[in-house]
Structures are given as structure tokens and as C-alpha cells.
Design a protein around this motif. Sequence first.
Motif, PDB file in Angstrom:
ATOM      1  N   ALA A 179       0.979  -1.270  -0.054  1.00  0.00           N
ATOM      2  CA  ALA A 179       0.080   0.225   0.162  1.00  0.00           C
ATOM      3  C   ALA A 179       0.808   1.092  -0.050  1.00  0.00           C
ATOM      4  O   ALA A 179       0.266   1.745  -0.455  1.00  0.00           O
ATOM      5  N   ILE A 180       2.222   1.368   0.520  1.00  0.00           N
ATOM      6  CA  ILE A 180       3.031   2.115   0.563  1.00  0.00           C
ATOM      7  C   ILE A 180       3.004   2.434  -0.682  1.00  0.00           C
ATOM      8  O   ILE A 180       3.575   3.842  -0.851  1.00  0.00           O
ATOM      9  N   GLU A 181       3.858   1.491  -1.574  1.00  0.00           N
ATOM     10  CA  GLU A 181       4.260   1.753  -2.749  1.00  0.00           C
ATOM     11  C   GLU A 181       3.242   2.102  -3.298  1.00  0.00           C
ATOM     12  O   GLU A 181       3.133   2.670  -4.196  1.00  0.00           O
ATOM     13  N   LEU A 182       1.874   1.642  -2.988  1.00  0.00           N
ATOM     14  CA  LEU A 182       1.255   2.088  -4.128  1.00  0.00           C
ATOM     15  C   LEU A 182       0.222   4.008  -4.096  1.00  0.00           C
ATOM     16  O   LEU A 182       0.132   3.906  -5.182  1.00  0.00           O
ATOM     17  N   HIS A 213       9.611   6.158   2.064  1.00  0.00           N
ATOM     18  CA  HIS A 213       9.401   5.686   0.881  1.00  0.00           C
ATOM     19  C   HIS A 213      10.361   6.299   0.308  1.00  0.00           C
ATOM     20  O   HIS A 213       9.740   8.015   0.481  1.00  0.00           O
ATOM     21  N   LEU A 214      11.219   6.208  -0.080  1.00  0.00           N
ATOM     22  CA  LEU A 214      12.309   6.693  -0.010  1.00  0.00           C
ATOM     23  C   LEU A 214      12.172   7.917  -1.509  1.00  0.00           C
ATOM     24  O   LEU A 214      12.448   8.852  -1.782  1.00  0.00           O
ATOM     25  N   GLU A 215      11.580   7.098  -2.428  1.00  0.00           N
ATOM     26  CA  GLU A 215      10.619   8.690  -3.489  1.00  0.00           C
ATOM     27  C   GLU A 215       9.557   9.347  -3.622  1.00  0.00           C
ATOM     28  O   GLU A 215       9.881  10.627  -3.767  1.00  0.00           O
ATOM     29  N   ALA A 216       9.198   8.832  -2.696  1.00  0.00           N
ATOM     30  CA  ALA A 216       7.860   9.745  -2.249  1.00  0.00           C
ATOM     31  C   ALA A 216       8.648  11.738  -1.572  1.00  0.00           C
ATOM     32  O   ALA A 216       7.926  12.340  -1.734  1.00  0.00           O
ATOM     33  N   THR A 217       9.620  10.863  -0.474  1.00  0.00           N
ATOM     34  CA  THR A 217      10.213  11.717   0.195  1.00  0.00           C
ATOM     35  C   THR A 217      11.120  13.082  -0.492  1.00  0.00           C
ATOM     36  O   THR A 217      10.983  14.371  -0.233  1.00  0.00           O
ATOM     37  N   ALA A 235      14.391   4.935   4.666  1.00  0.00           N
ATOM     38  CA  ALA A 235      15.192   3.435   3.709  1.00  0.00           C
ATOM     39  C   ALA A 235      14.980   3.308   2.179  1.00  0.00           C
ATOM     40  O   ALA A 235      13.341   3.719   2.591  1.00  0.00           O
ATOM     41  N   PRO A 236      14.955   2.209   1.322  1.00  0.00           N
ATOM     42  CA  PRO A 236      14.129   1.772   0.082  1.00  0.00           C
ATOM     43  C   PRO A 236      12.947   1.765   0.607  1.00  0.00           C
ATOM     44  O   PRO A 236      12.834   1.380   1.010  1.00  0.00           O
ATOM     45  N   ALA A 237      12.227   1.841  -0.523  1.00  0.00           N
ATOM     46  CA  ALA A 237      10.412   1.108  -0.534  1.00  0.00           C
ATOM     47  C   ALA A 237      10.801  -0.040  -0.374  1.00  0.00           C
ATOM     48  O   ALA A 237      11.898  -0.759  -1.274  1.00  0.00           O
ATOM     49  N   ALA A 238       9.407  -0.801  -0.638  1.00  0.00           N
ATOM     50  CA  ALA A 238       9.465  -2.051  -0.622  1.00  0.00           C
ATOM     51  C   ALA A 238       8.898  -2.630  -2.113  1.00  0.00           C
ATOM     52  O   ALA A 238       8.457  -1.063  -2.718  1.00  0.00           O
ATOM     53  N   PRO A 239       9.022  -3.674  -2.753  1.00  0.00           N
ATOM     54  CA  PRO A 239       9.023  -3.328  -4.040  1.00  0.00           C
ATOM     55  C   PRO A 239       7.318  -3.351  -4.427  1.00  0.00           C
ATOM     56  O   PRO A 239       6.675  -4.416  -3.479  1.00  0.00           O
TER      57      PRO A 239
END
Length: 251
Positions: A179-182, A213-217, A235-239
Motif C-alpha cells: 500500500a505504501i508503494e501504491l 518511501h524514498l522516492e516520495a520523500t 529506507a528503500p521502498a518495498a517492491p
Amino acid sequence: MRTRFIEQLNDLHKSAGQPSYARMNQLSVELGVPRELTKSTISDILAGKRLRPPEWEWVSSFVKVCETQAVRAELSPVLVPLHEWERRWREAQAAQGDAEPSSAAQERRRRYVGEYGRTGARLLRGADEGNTEACFQLAVILLADDHAEEAEQWLSQATRAGHRGASLLHGNPLARSEAIELAFRYGSAYEAEGPAKRPIAAFFYGLAARCGHLEATAKLRGETPSALLDLGTVAPAAPSLGGVPALVAFG
């Protein structure tokens, strides 16, 4: 009763010359009706994709736009008084068991507005009208925000309606990470729709960022993901969930 009411809305649209959904949206803005008629919402409602009848504000706006379009096109449809449309709407609502919102539903609405702002209110309204994509996006928000039990309720509703992403998340032990990745991917999807959707994109980016989430930050800070990772900030995001189809922005 809901199906009959949707048929009546379709008949009204046809009597107005079947204007395009883009034209309907344009007229709703021009006329200043209570609810702007977005193309996606018109399509979902007239196609019967929603589990519940639309809200009265939407119905009255739709009726006004169709009648105005018919007059401008010099058509002569049989006009139904607005009070008759309201009677039909109330019958459809009563048949659905939703004639009046319960105190629990009102409290949930207040809580979603308080915790998730306009985006939460908009998605809740769509979910209450039976939009499966709105149900799924609410589930994503609640899962990321660590409200798994409540999220499962929306996932169940979306799964029953055939939403593929919901069926893949439903009961998934890695659901929160997914869900975090989504949430990040929804931020990207809304951002791609242009300036009008940037506040919604910022909401989803912010949600993902709060969950690490790295990219969101990086998006919110205007920095590159690699720079943040080097600093050890996040930390890197989950796949991502590979089986989820391309995301669809709601509204």
C-alpha cells in the motif's frame, strides 16, 4: 430500483441529444450547478458501475445540465419536474437502504475529513456511491496509515465488485508495504493529470513519505532518491505489487 433509476438518467441523457461527457462537464462549470460533472463520474454512473445511487446534488446537477443542453440544441424532450426526480432518487435510496445517513456514517465522514482532508472526503463520497476505485484508494490510504482492519472492509467491497488490485491486496500479509508503494504510484498518476490534481498527488506523496518511501520523500523535497539514500535518511521502498493493473485516478 437502482437499475431503474440509472435507466431513467440514461433516458434523460438521450433526450438531450446524448451530449459528450466533456460537454456535460463544460456546462456544469458554466452553469455553476451544485456538483461539477466530471467525465469519469458520468461514465461510471450511466454505465451502472456504482453500487449505490449517486448523491442528490449530483442528480440535480445532471438534470439541470441535460435540460439546458436540450434547450440549446432546440430539442423538445418531455421535461420531468425536479421534485419528481427527487422522489425517484429517494425511492432508489430507500431501496438501497440508504435513505438517511446513520450517525456512524456521519462520524466516519467527520473522521476521514479530519485525518485525510479533502482527498479523504472525496474518496469516501465516491466509495459510498459504490465506486470501486474509490474503495480501493481508501483501502490503500488506511493500510499505509496502519488501519488494516478498516482497510479490509473497503478491500472486501472492491473485491466483490471485481477490482483486480483489491483482490490481490485482500488478505495479503505484505499489504501495508504494498500500500505504501501504491500510495507513491497514485501520487505519480495524479501528478501526471496536470496542475488541477497536484493537491491530490501531494497527499499521496506525503502519505508514502511519512511511511518511509524514498522516492516520495525525494519528490516532496525536490531531491533525488539516491541522494537521500546516501544520507541514510529513508529506507528503500518495498517492491511494488506486480499484479496490480495500471492505476486509475479517481474523479
